[in-house]
Scaffold this motif. Sequence first.
Motif, PDB file in Angstrom:
ATOM      1  N   TYR A 160      10.309  66.499 -22.327  1.00  0.00           N
ATOM      2  CA  TYR A 160      11.657  66.083 -21.940  1.00  0.00           C
ATOM      3  C   TYR A 160      12.621  66.251 -23.105  1.00  0.00           C
ATOM      4  CZ  TYR A 160      15.728  63.561 -20.534  1.00  0.00           C
ATOM      5  OH  TYR A 160      17.027  63.253 -20.238  1.00  0.00           O
ATOM      6  N   SER A 161      13.791  66.829 -22.833  1.00  0.00           N
ATOM      7  CA  SER A 161      14.878  66.779 -23.814  1.00  0.00           C
ATOM      8  C   SER A 161      16.183  66.562 -23.073  1.00  0.00           C
ATOM      9  CB  SER A 161      14.939  68.058 -24.662  1.00  0.00           C
ATOM     10  OG  SER A 161      15.743  69.032 -24.030  1.00  0.00           O
TER      11      SER A 161
ATOM     12  N   ALA B 203      17.965  70.005 -22.384  1.00  0.00           N
ATOM     13  CA  ALA B 203      17.426  70.820 -21.282  1.00  0.00           C
ATOM     14  C   ALA B 203      17.632  70.128 -19.936  1.00  0.00           C
ATOM     15  CB  ALA B 203      15.945  71.107 -21.513  1.00  0.00           C
ATOM     16  N   SER B 204      17.559  68.805 -19.922  1.00  0.00           N
ATOM     17  CA  SER B 204      17.729  68.104 -18.645  1.00  0.00           C
ATOM     18  C   SER B 204      19.189  68.156 -18.186  1.00  0.00           C
ATOM     19  CB  SER B 204      17.226  66.662 -18.735  1.00  0.00           C
ATOM     20  OG  SER B 204      18.080  65.870 -19.508  1.00  0.00           O
TER      21      SER B 204
ATOM     22  N   GLN C  33      21.153  70.573 -18.694  1.00  0.00           N
ATOM     23  CA  GLN C  33      21.378  71.922 -18.148  1.00  0.00           C
ATOM     24  C   GLN C  33      21.133  71.959 -16.638  1.00  0.00           C
ATOM     25  OE1 GLN C  33      18.784  74.467 -20.410  1.00  0.00           O
ATOM     26  NE2 GLN C  33      20.327  74.839 -21.992  1.00  0.00           N
ATOM     27  N   VAL C  34      20.124  71.230 -16.192  1.00  0.00           N
ATOM     28  CA  VAL C  34      19.877  71.164 -14.746  1.00  0.00           C
ATOM     29  C   VAL C  34      20.862  70.205 -14.068  1.00  0.00           C
ATOM     30  CG1 VAL C  34      18.212  70.517 -12.952  1.00  0.00           C
ATOM     31  CG2 VAL C  34      17.443  71.782 -14.970  1.00  0.00           C
TER      32      VAL C  34
ATOM     33  N   ARG D 279      24.194  71.591 -13.421  1.00  0.00           N
ATOM     34  CA  ARG D 279      24.224  72.742 -12.513  1.00  0.00           C
ATOM     35  C   ARG D 279      24.082  72.347 -11.039  1.00  0.00           C
ATOM     36  NH1 ARG D 279      23.078  75.004 -17.198  1.00  0.00           N
ATOM     37  NH2 ARG D 279      23.258  77.263 -17.534  1.00  0.00           N
TER      38      ARG D 279
ATOM     39  N   VAL E  74      27.073  72.456  -8.743  1.00  0.00           N
ATOM     40  CA  VAL E  74      27.586  73.831  -8.638  1.00  0.00           C
ATOM     41  C   VAL E  74      26.695  74.647  -7.699  1.00  0.00           C
ATOM     42  CG1 VAL E  74      28.370  75.817  -9.975  1.00  0.00           C
ATOM     43  CG2 VAL E  74      28.288  73.549 -11.055  1.00  0.00           C
ATOM     44  N   VAL E  75      25.402  74.461  -7.833  1.00  0.00           N
ATOM     45  CA  VAL E  75      24.447  75.163  -6.956  1.00  0.00           C
ATOM     46  C   VAL E  75      24.680  74.755  -5.502  1.00  0.00           C
ATOM     47  CG1 VAL E  75      21.995  75.313  -6.329  1.00  0.00           C
ATOM     48  CG2 VAL E  75      22.683  75.441  -8.743  1.00  0.00           C
TER      49      VAL E  75
ATOM     50  N   SER F  36      13.333  62.183 -16.737  1.00  0.00           N
ATOM     51  CA  SER F  36      12.698  63.426 -16.245  1.00  0.00           C
ATOM     52  C   SER F  36      12.710  63.428 -14.717  1.00  0.00           C
ATOM     53  CB  SER F  36      11.235  63.560 -16.675  1.00  0.00           C
ATOM     54  OG  SER F  36      10.959  62.927 -17.854  1.00  0.00           O
TER      55      SER F  36
ATOM     56  N   VAL G 112      15.895  64.648 -13.064  1.00  0.00           N
ATOM     57  CA  VAL G 112      15.970  66.114 -13.008  1.00  0.00           C
ATOM     58  C   VAL G 112      15.100  66.663 -11.878  1.00  0.00           C
ATOM     59  CG1 VAL G 112      15.448  68.235 -14.288  1.00  0.00           C
ATOM     60  CG2 VAL G 112      16.459  66.264 -15.475  1.00  0.00           C
ATOM     61  N   VAL G 113      13.886  66.165 -11.797  1.00  0.00           N
ATOM     62  CA  VAL G 113      12.948  66.633 -10.767  1.00  0.00           C
ATOM     63  C   VAL G 113      13.479  66.290  -9.373  1.00  0.00           C
ATOM     64  CG1 VAL G 113      10.623  66.254  -9.823  1.00  0.00           C
ATOM     65  CG2 VAL G 113      10.955  66.591 -12.294  1.00  0.00           C
TER      66      VAL G 113
ATOM     67  N   LEU H 109      15.964  68.926  -8.379  1.00  0.00           N
ATOM     68  CA  LEU H 109      15.350  70.225  -8.084  1.00  0.00           C
ATOM     69  C   LEU H 109      14.577  70.195  -6.769  1.00  0.00           C
ATOM     70  CD1 LEU H 109      14.195  71.048 -11.717  1.00  0.00           C
ATOM     71  CD2 LEU H 109      15.931  72.310 -10.422  1.00  0.00           C
TER      72      LEU H 109
END
Lengths: 174, 174
Positions: free
Chosen positions: B3-4, B7-8, B10-11, B14, B17-18, B137, B140-141, B144
């Motif tokens: 985990y960072s 990086a998290s 970044q998702v 987004r 927007v996605v 984490s 984020v999951v 997704l």
Amino acid sequence: MNYSVTASVQVLERTPVVLKALLEGIDDSWVMNDEGPETFSPYDVIGHLIHGEKTDWVPRAKIILEQGLSKPFEPYDRFAQYEESKGKSVVQLLQEFERVRKQNVQWLQSLNLTNEDLEKKGMHPSLGEVSLKNLLSTWVVHDLTHIAQITRVMAKQYKEEMGPWPSFFRILNF
Amino acid sequence: MNYSVTASVQVLERTPVVLKALLEGIDDSWVMNDEGPETFSPYDVIGHLIHGEKTDWVPRAKIILEQGLSKPFEPYDRFAQYEESKGKSVVQLLQEFERVRKQNVQWLQSLNLTNEDLEKKGMHPSLGEVSLKNLLSTWVVHDLTHIAQITRVMAKQYKEEMGPWPSFFRILNF
């Protein structure tokens, strides 16, 4: 839903935009990691989608419209992207996908397909007789399920970081 | 992946927007259809994501940071969006999600979390002890896997139109 060119184009033209929104500029670790041996990374999936644009959907639709059942489709190579994507960045692949998809959507729209056209038949090498409508619906579903795959692959990268939470996410065991 | 926050984020940044790229301006039949009784449509999922921004991820992170194990999290209402989304268009929901997500990402970044902070513990009402890293984490999951769910739900709308092809798409039976 019944198949319609209009509704299907709404998805087909969005897919490259969705993938750019999701993957452009993101860390490589989100793009290059996969689900384990012999599985696709998001990077691999984009290559696979490009290969499909060039060799699968439109060529098969043309066979149905021009030759019907007399000429079976070429079998599809699900691993062609391992060669074809070599040396290309994810941004290059996203741009290539956007470009080939745009051409193919324009071609699809230019056909002005009738309901009669959509019932025309072709011969799939393993599934047997399929209609143009079957092929064109599957093109859309192929896009959507590969977006689902990409986001599932990304989600799995954090599975170890979630502590006890993966038990709430059935999709992580897919 | 470990985990960072970088990086998290970044998702997390987004995802709105996605979802706009995928759903804005598309026919209602893609957005409002679900997978059958007691399942979510894409429209329901956006409402669920908004509710999560308001009542789940950030409030729980605050409990961990401010009260630790002494105060168990509130149980999460997975069906709150049926009331809260009422009368709102999909575009309104997409905009609301974008707005609340932006605030929450800014808050997360403003914390400047240390590795020590990420190991701080909270009490989940059914999973028991969890760390801040586990929670963040899972945030984020959760994004997704809900994008994966939305595209799977959309894909299923064409299942009947695909002729024999669904047998090639394991995901359609999920």
